[in-house]
Design an enzyme around this catalytic site. Structure first.
Site, short mmCIF file in Angstrom:
data_model
loop_
_atom_site.label_atom_id
_atom_site.label_comp_id
_atom_site.label_asym_id
_atom_site.label_seq_id
_atom_site.Cartn_x
_atom_site.Cartn_y
_atom_site.Cartn_z
N ARG A 82 0.83 -1.21 0.00
CA ARG A 82 0.00 0.00 0.00
C ARG A 82 0.86 1.26 0.00
NH1 ARG A 82 -3.44 2.63 4.15
NH2 ARG A 82 -2.63 1.15 5.68
N TYR A 83 2.06 1.17 0.54
CA TYR A 83 2.98 2.30 0.56
C TYR A 83 4.18 1.98 -0.33
CZ TYR A 83 0.31 3.60 4.72
OH TYR A 83 -0.71 3.92 5.59
N ARG A 86 7.34 0.35 1.73
CA ARG A 86 7.16 -0.75 2.67
C ARG A 86 5.94 -1.57 2.28
NH1 ARG A 86 5.77 4.01 5.05
NH2 ARG A 86 3.82 4.16 6.20
N CYS A 95 -4.17 -15.36 16.52
CA CYS A 95 -3.58 -14.58 17.61
C CYS A 95 -3.66 -15.40 18.89
CB CYS A 95 -4.32 -13.26 17.81
SG CYS A 95 -4.19 -12.09 16.43
N CYS A 99 -8.12 -9.09 20.01
CA CYS A 99 -8.49 -7.75 20.44
C CYS A 99 -9.81 -7.36 19.78
CB CYS A 99 -7.41 -6.74 20.03
SG CYS A 99 -5.75 -7.12 20.61
N CYS A 102 -9.70 -4.94 16.69
CA CYS A 102 -8.90 -5.36 15.55
C CYS A 102 -9.41 -4.73 14.25
CB CYS A 102 -8.94 -6.88 15.42
SG CYS A 102 -7.99 -7.51 14.01
N ARG A 104 -8.32 -5.62 11.26
CA ARG A 104 -8.20 -6.58 10.16
C ARG A 104 -9.19 -7.74 10.36
NH1 ARG A 104 -2.45 -7.10 9.65
NH2 ARG A 104 -2.39 -5.32 8.21
N ASP A 266 -9.58 2.51 13.96
CA ASP A 266 -10.02 2.55 12.58
C ASP A 266 -11.53 2.37 12.43
OD1 ASP A 266 -7.53 2.88 11.15
OD2 ASP A 266 -7.00 0.88 11.85
N ASP A 303 -5.27 6.44 10.21
CA ASP A 303 -5.12 5.74 8.94
C ASP A 303 -6.39 6.00 8.15
OD1 ASP A 303 -3.98 4.12 7.01
OD2 ASP A 303 -3.31 2.65 8.48
N LYS A 310 -1.57 6.84 6.32
CA LYS A 310 -1.43 7.42 7.65
C LYS A 310 -1.10 8.91 7.57
CE LYS A 310 0.34 3.16 9.76
NZ LYS A 310 0.32 2.34 8.54
#
Length: 341
Positions: A82-83, A86, A95, A99, A102, A104, A266, A303, A310
């Protein structure tokens, strides 16, 4: 380990005093490690509890399931570019604890499983053709749910493909399952710590998560010369007050963990009850700048939706241009003038 409704009822009462179970496209599995369960208090407003115990409001599907447009920027089934400089590699959907904030949710906890040999090879081939990528985030899910053998292979192929690549080890396991970082695992990391460096990216959201076991796990990386950076998420009822974040950042820095980001939660399905208004976040950010040194101060960051990327959120202290001078406000609210040339 809390893995089911029965386990959860045995450990802690839900808000109404009775268990409410639910399922929706945006819901995550329930999994809470023994380490985190011991940190929770049996009260609705406990900040550790709020991060991991499900809430019926997660059934709200009014937001996107992929707010950062990661699917649109996926160049293989596991690699997101996306960038420009990176990329992110989804090593697993699993996981040690899930969380509730989350971002994602489209991927995490969906039984997609660990990255396969074929998927590693495809990602490595792409990276070898794109030398503009300088950093690779190893994320998921949590990469350290992978077996030692799988991690050894993953590191080996990536290093062979791009020896110059900086590898970010993105994990919440130091906070949720610190016993994972035993001698065998650390030996594997040490063996592959050549060429482009490893960087450890943690997520501690509340001072109560900085237990002795978690700090010791981070110190094992530091002893190898691997620096640690923390990425917190601003969460309602968890850390949305200045005193809590000040304590967290001071303790992080004391333990040689750089407070790196403070993320705005997000716009992902099922997380609206945990999001803090941006205006309130800016008030917190401004007061933190008054209290913390530059080293202890994280970047309050949002984001942007639809893959906007970001951006840093902060008060603009340049308030006017007056002839040959610029006018600034100080952290205390005074004004100062500075020559343009």
């Amino acid at each position: 380990m809390i893995t089911s409704r029965k386990d959860l009822e045995a450990h802690i009462h839900l808000t109404t005093g009775e268990a409410r179970w639910f399922d929706s496209p945006s819901s995550l599995p329930l999994l809470i490690s023994d380490h985190l369960a011991k940190l929770m208090e049996d009260r609705e407003d406990d900040p550790i509890r709020r991060q991991f115990v499900p809430d019926i409001r997660e059934c709200d599907t009014s937001c996107s399931i992929d707010p950062l447009a990661e699917v649109d920027h996926s160049v293989t089934s596991r690699l997101i570019h996306r960038y420009g400089h990176r990329a992110a590699l989804l090593t697993t959907d699993r996981c040690f604890s899930y969380c509730r904030h989350c971002f994602r949710r489209r991927f995490t906890g969906t039984d997609t499983g660990a990255i396969s040999d074929e998927e590693i090879d495809k990602a490595a081939a792409y990276l070898s053709r794109h030398d503009e990528i300088h950093e690779l985030l190893l994320t998921g899910g949590d990469m350290f749910t992978l077996s030692n053998e799988r991690l050894d292979r993953l590191f080996g192929i990536l290093r062979q493909s791009r020896e110059d690549l900086v590898l970010r080890l993105c994990t919440r396991a130091v906070a949720s399952f610190p016993s994972r970082f035993d001698d065998e695992l650390m030996d594997i990391i040490a063996r592959h710590d050549h060429g482009g460096p490893f960087l450890l990216l943690t997520q501690f959201n509340h001072p109560g998560e900085l237990t002795r076991e978690s700090i010791d796990a981070v110190r094992r990386f530091l002893s190898l010369g691997i620096p640690a950076f923390n990425q917190s998420v601003l969460l309602r009822g968890v850390n949305d007050d200045v005193d809590t974040l000040e304590e967290l950042c001071v303790k992080l820095l004391y333990n040689r963990i750089k407070p790196y980001y403070l993320f705005q939660c997000d716009l992902v399905q099922g997380t609206g009850h945990l999001r803090v208004p941006v205006e309130r976040g800016l008030e917190i950010e401004q007061e933190l700048r008054r209290r913390l040194s530059g080293l202890a101060m994280p970047q309050y960051t949002i984001d942007l939706p639809e893959g906007g990327g970001k951006v840093i959120l902060t008060k603009d202290h340049l308030v006017a241009a007056d002839g040959d001078e610029l006018v600034f406000t100080t952290l205390d609210g005074d004004t100062r003038r500075y020559p343009r040339a």
